[in-house]
Design a protein around this motif. Structure first.
Motif, mmCIF file in Angstrom:
data_model
loop_
_atom_site.group_PDB
_atom_site.id
_atom_site.type_symbol
_atom_site.label_atom_id
_atom_site.label_comp_id
_atom_site.label_asym_id
_atom_site.label_seq_id
_atom_site.Cartn_x
_atom_site.Cartn_y
_atom_site.Cartn_z
ATOM 1 N N GLU A 1 0.856 -1.196 0.000
ATOM 2 C CA GLU A 1 0.000 0.000 0.000
ATOM 3 C C GLU A 1 0.887 1.239 0.000
ATOM 4 O O GLU A 1 1.698 1.433 0.902
ATOM 5 C CB GLU A 1 -0.896 -0.008 1.246
ATOM 6 N N ASP A 2 0.729 2.052 -1.040
ATOM 7 C CA ASP A 2 1.504 3.291 -1.100
ATOM 8 C C ASP A 2 0.869 4.338 -0.191
ATOM 9 O O ASP A 2 -0.355 4.496 -0.187
ATOM 10 C CB ASP A 2 1.557 3.811 -2.537
ATOM 11 N N VAL A 3 1.711 5.018 0.584
ATOM 12 C CA VAL A 3 1.176 6.070 1.449
ATOM 13 C C VAL A 3 1.823 7.402 1.098
ATOM 14 O O VAL A 3 3.029 7.472 0.850
ATOM 15 C CB VAL A 3 1.403 5.777 2.955
ATOM 16 N N ASP A 4 0.997 8.436 1.067
ATOM 17 C CA ASP A 4 1.526 9.784 0.842
ATOM 18 C C ASP A 4 1.786 10.416 2.196
ATOM 19 O O ASP A 4 0.884 10.505 3.025
ATOM 20 C CB ASP A 4 0.490 10.637 0.092
ATOM 21 N N VAL A 5 2.991 10.821 2.408
ATOM 22 C CA VAL A 5 3.330 11.405 3.707
ATOM 23 C C VAL A 5 3.716 12.863 3.511
ATOM 24 O O VAL A 5 4.518 13.197 2.634
ATOM 25 C CB VAL A 5 4.524 10.661 4.354
ATOM 26 N N GLU A 6 3.113 13.698 4.334
ATOM 27 C CA GLU A 6 3.513 15.110 4.312
ATOM 28 C C GLU A 6 4.603 15.272 5.374
ATOM 29 O O GLU A 6 4.311 15.189 6.574
ATOM 30 C CB GLU A 6 2.304 15.979 4.652
ATOM 31 N N PHE A 7 5.837 15.407 4.936
ATOM 32 C CA PHE A 7 6.934 15.465 5.902
ATOM 33 C C PHE A 7 6.959 16.820 6.602
ATOM 34 O O PHE A 7 6.709 17.857 5.984
ATOM 35 C CB PHE A 7 8.265 15.212 5.199
ATOM 36 N N ALA A 8 7.241 16.773 7.895
ATOM 37 C CA ALA A 8 7.356 18.017 8.665
ATOM 38 C C ALA A 8 8.557 18.802 8.136
ATOM 39 O O ALA A 8 9.557 18.195 7.733
ATOM 40 C CB ALA A 8 7.564 17.683 10.142
ATOM 41 N N PRO A 9 8.474 20.124 8.106
ATOM 42 C CA PRO A 9 9.594 20.913 7.571
ATOM 43 C C PRO A 9 10.932 20.546 8.221
ATOM 44 O O PRO A 9 11.935 20.402 7.546
ATOM 45 C CB PRO A 9 9.202 22.352 7.885
ATOM 46 N N HIS A 10 10.916 20.307 9.547
ATOM 47 C CA HIS A 10 12.192 19.998 10.212
ATOM 48 C C HIS A 10 12.739 18.633 9.778
ATOM 49 O O HIS A 10 13.930 18.384 9.848
ATOM 50 C CB HIS A 10 12.062 20.075 11.736
ATOM 51 N N SER A 11 11.829 17.760 9.319
ATOM 52 C CA SER A 11 12.282 16.418 8.915
ATOM 53 C C SER A 11 13.114 16.455 7.646
ATOM 54 O O SER A 11 13.853 15.529 7.357
ATOM 55 C CB SER A 11 11.079 15.505 8.679
ATOM 56 N N LEU A 12 12.930 17.544 6.883
ATOM 57 C CA LEU A 12 13.645 17.636 5.615
ATOM 58 C C LEU A 12 14.852 18.581 5.698
ATOM 59 O O LEU A 12 15.460 18.909 4.687
ATOM 60 C CB LEU A 12 12.684 18.079 4.508
ATOM 61 N N LYS A 13 15.148 19.005 6.904
ATOM 62 C CA LYS A 13 16.280 19.933 7.060
ATOM 63 C C LYS A 13 17.618 19.222 6.818
ATOM 64 O O LYS A 13 18.577 19.809 6.358
ATOM 65 C CB LYS A 13 16.301 20.529 8.472
ATOM 66 N N ALA A 14 17.646 17.952 7.182
ATOM 67 C CA ALA A 14 18.899 17.208 6.977
ATOM 68 C C ALA A 14 18.858 16.531 5.620
ATOM 69 O O ALA A 14 17.804 16.091 5.163
ATOM 70 C CB ALA A 14 19.049 16.146 8.065
ATOM 71 N N THR A 15 19.976 16.475 4.969
ATOM 72 C CA THR A 15 20.036 15.742 3.697
ATOM 73 C C THR A 15 21.210 14.764 3.747
ATOM 74 O O THR A 15 22.212 15.021 4.402
ATOM 75 C CB THR A 15 20.251 16.686 2.492
ATOM 76 N N MET A 16 21.037 13.673 3.055
ATOM 77 C CA MET A 16 22.120 12.694 2.990
ATOM 78 C C MET A 16 23.093 13.174 1.917
ATOM 79 O O MET A 16 22.745 13.242 0.738
ATOM 80 C CB MET A 16 21.529 11.337 2.625
ATOM 81 N N VAL A 17 24.263 13.548 2.334
ATOM 82 C CA VAL A 17 25.240 14.069 1.376
ATOM 83 C C VAL A 17 25.998 12.912 0.743
ATOM 84 O O VAL A 17 26.161 12.833 -0.475
ATOM 85 C CB VAL A 17 26.233 15.021 2.092
ATOM 86 N N GLU A 18 26.391 11.987 1.583
ATOM 87 C CA GLU A 18 27.205 10.884 1.087
ATOM 88 C C GLU A 18 27.161 9.746 2.091
ATOM 89 O O GLU A 18 27.077 9.981 3.290
ATOM 90 C CB GLU A 18 28.660 11.369 0.948
ATOM 91 N N ARG A 19 27.161 8.529 1.573
ATOM 92 C CA ARG A 19 27.308 7.380 2.475
ATOM 93 C C ARG A 19 28.664 6.780 2.214
ATOM 94 O O ARG A 19 28.968 6.382 1.107
ATOM 95 C CB ARG A 19 26.227 6.336 2.161
ATOM 96 N N GLY A 20 29.470 6.766 3.209
ATOM 97 C CA GLY A 20 30.820 6.235 2.996
ATOM 98 C C GLY A 20 31.151 5.164 4.007
ATOM 99 O O GLY A 20 30.484 5.024 5.015
ATOM 100 N N GLU A 21 32.136 4.376 3.730
ATOM 101 C CA GLU A 21 32.579 3.331 4.645
ATOM 102 C C GLU A 21 34.011 3.632 5.070
ATOM 103 O O GLU A 21 34.854 3.972 4.244
ATOM 104 C CB GLU A 21 32.570 1.962 3.944
ATOM 105 N N GLN A 22 34.268 3.493 6.361
ATOM 106 C CA GLN A 22 35.617 3.632 6.890
ATOM 107 C C GLN A 22 36.430 2.406 6.468
ATOM 108 O O GLN A 22 35.859 1.336 6.261
ATOM 109 C CB GLN A 22 35.530 3.592 8.409
ATOM 110 N N ARG A 23 37.745 2.546 6.399
ATOM 111 C CA ARG A 23 38.560 1.371 6.100
ATOM 112 C C ARG A 23 38.331 0.346 7.218
ATOM 113 O O ARG A 23 38.315 0.690 8.400
ATOM 114 C CB ARG A 23 40.050 1.746 6.038
ATOM 115 N N GLY A 24 38.170 -0.905 6.806
ATOM 116 C CA GLY A 24 37.918 -1.946 7.800
ATOM 117 C C GLY A 24 36.455 -2.064 8.150
ATOM 118 O O GLY A 24 36.077 -2.897 8.965
ATOM 119 N N ALA A 25 35.637 -1.229 7.536
ATOM 120 C CA ALA A 25 34.210 -1.272 7.866
ATOM 121 C C ALA A 25 33.367 -1.488 6.629
ATOM 122 O O ALA A 25 32.185 -1.190 6.611
ATOM 123 C CB ALA A 25 33.810 0.026 8.533
#
Ligand SMILES: Cc1cc2nc3c(=O)[nH]c(=O)nc-3n(C[C@H](O)[C@H](O)[C@H](O)COP(=O)(O)OP(=O)(O)OC[C@H]3O[C@@H](n4cnc5c(N)ncnc54)[C@H](O)[C@@H]3O)c2cc1C
Length: 326
Positions: free
Chosen positions: A174-198
Motif C-alpha cells: 500500500e503506497d502512502v503519501d506522507v507530508e513530511f514536517a519541515p524539520h524532517s527535511l532539514k537534513a540531507t544525505m550528502v554521502e554514504r561512505g565506509e571507513q577502512r575496515g568497515a
C-alpha cells in the motif's frame, strides 16, 4: 490494538537481515495476539519494487506500507510511521535495533507520547498485551517492561530476533503519501561512505574473525582478513584495538560497540573482558586462540586453542583453503 508495525531498513536493493528478524518476531507476536504484522519502508519507490519487498511477506508481513521519501534519515521515517499508525491504529511499533532503529524508535516514541523500551532481546504476550524483556546490569538480569501507552515502541537488540520464513508469500503493498514536517527535511544525505575496515556488515555475517590486542599491531589484522576471506566471513575487533586506531570503530564488538550473534565467532588475541563478552556471547560457536591458558575468554568458549596466534592463524587459513579446494 490492531496490529504491529515493523520498520524495515533497506540498502543496496535489499531488506536488511536484522529488519527481517524483526518482521519474523512481529509476525509471531501478531499471530499470538490474533492480529496482523505490517512492515513499512521509506525511500525511493523506484528502488522498492515487488522483488525487493517480497522477503517482507515471506518473513511474515501481510502488508507493506511504502512511502516515497529521503533514504537513510530518521525523521522522515518518524513522520511516515506516525501517519500510518494514526490512520490504522497499530498498537505497537517494532524495530530490529541498529543506530537508525534506535533513532527512529526514540523519535516515534516522543512524537506519539508512547512508552519505549530499547535493547529488547525477547517479547512475550501476557493478558493480550506485549511485554518486552530487556537485559540489565551487564546482562546478568532481565527486566520485564509493560506498556501503559496507546502505542508501545519496542526496539530490539541488534540481531536479537531470528529471521524465520513464516509468511505466505507476496505481501499486499500500500503506497502512502506522507507530508513530511519541515524539520524532517532539514537534513540531507550528502554521502554514504565506509571507513577502512568497515566495508563489510558485521551484523549480517555468519562468520566473524575478531582480533584483539594480542595481534600486536594494526598489520596483524591482515592475517585475520585472509582467514575471514577463506571462511566467507568478516573481521571484527575489540575496543582496545579500535581505540589504538588499528581497526575501524564500525567493527567493534561489545558494550560500547555492536552486539552480534554469528554462527561462528573466532577470537584471536582477545582476553574476553566482560565488556567484550556482552557483545558476542550469543554467538552459536565461540572459538578462541590465546597464548594465555588462563585468559577469561576460555571460560565461555566452545573450543580453545592455547598458543601464539601468529603461528595458528596462518595454518588455519591454509587448512580452510585446502579443504575448500579439495
Ligand atoms: C565502559 C567500558 C566500555 C567498554 N566497551 C568495550 C567494548 O565495547 N568492546 C570491547 O572489546 N571492550 C570494551 N571495553 C574494554 C575492555 O574492558 C577490555 O579492555 C578490552 O576488551 C580488551 O581488549 P583485548 O582483549 O583486545 O585486549 P587485552 O585485554 O589486552 O587482551 C589481549 C589478549 O591477547 C593475548 N595475546 C597476546 N599475544 C598473543 C599472541 N601472540 N597469540 C595469542 N594470544 C595473544 C593475551 O594473552 C591477552 O589475553 C570497555 C571498557 C569499559 C571500561
Amino acid at each position: 490494538m490492531s496490529g504491529i508495525l515493523v520498520y524495515a531498513l533497506h540498502y543496496d536493493g535489499a531488506i536488511n537481515k536484522n529488519s527481517l528478524g524483526a518482521v519474523s518476531e512481529g509476525a509471531r507476536l501478531a499471530s499470538e495476539l490474533g492480529t496482523e504484522c505490517h512492515a513499512i519502508v521509506v525511500g525511493d519507490k523506484a528502488g522498492l519494487g515487488d522483488d525487493v519487498l517480497a522477503p517482507l511477506g515471506a518473513f511474515g508481513a501481510s502488508k507493506v506500507f511504502r512511502a516515497e521519501g529521503p533514504e537513510g534519515l530518521s525523521q522522515p521515517v518518524v513522520d511516515a510511521m506516525a501517519k500510518v499508525i494514526g490512520d490504522h491504529g497499530h498498537g505497537y511499533a517494532l524495530f530490529g535495533g541498529g543506530l537508525l532503529g534506535f533513532e527512529i524508535g526514540a523519535g516515534l516514541a516522543a512524537r506519539l507520547d508512547a512508552g519505549v523500551c530499547m535493547e529488547v532481546t525477547n517479547v512475550r504476550v501476557e493478558d493480550g498485551k506485549l511485554v518486552a524483556e530487556r537485559p540489565i546490569l551487564k546482562d546478568s538480569q532481565v527486566s520485564d517492561v509493560h506498556y501503559r501507552s496507546d502505542v508501545g515502541v519496542i526496539i530490539g537488540r541488534l540481531n536479537a530476533f531470528e529471521a524465520t520464513e513464516s509468511g505466505s508469500g507476496a505481501p499486499e503493498i500500500e503506497d502512502v503519501d506522507v507530508e513530511f514536517a519541515p524539520h524532517s527535511l532539514k537534513a540531507t544525505m550528502v554521502e554514504r561512505g565506509e571507513q577502512r575496515g568497515a566495508d563489510v556488515n558485521i551484523e549480517d555475517a555468519d562468520v566473524l574473525v575478531a582480533g584483539g590486542r594480542g595481534l600486536g599491531k594494526a598489520e596483524g589484522f591482515e592475517q585475520l582478513e585472509e582467514l575471514a576471506g577463506a571462511l566467507g566471513g568478516a573481521v571484527a575487533a575489540t575496543r582496545a584495538v579500535v581505540d589504538a586506531g588499528w581497526y575501524a570503530y564500525a567493527a567493534q564488538i561489545g558494550q560500547t560497540g555492536k552486539t552480534v550473534a554469528p554462527k561462528l565467532y573466532l577470537a584471536a588475541g582477545i582476553s574476553g573482558a566482560i565488556q567484550h563478552k556482552v557483545g558476542m556471547q550469543s554467538s552459536e560457536n565461540i572459538v578462541a586462540i590465546n597464548k594465555d591458558a588462563n585468559a577469561p575468554i576460555f571460560e565461555f568458549s566452545d573450543l580453545g586453542i592455547v598458543g601464539d596466534l601468529n603461528k595458528i592463524v596462518p595454518k588455519l587459513t591454509e587448512a580452510v583453503k585446502a579443504k575448500k579446494g579439495a
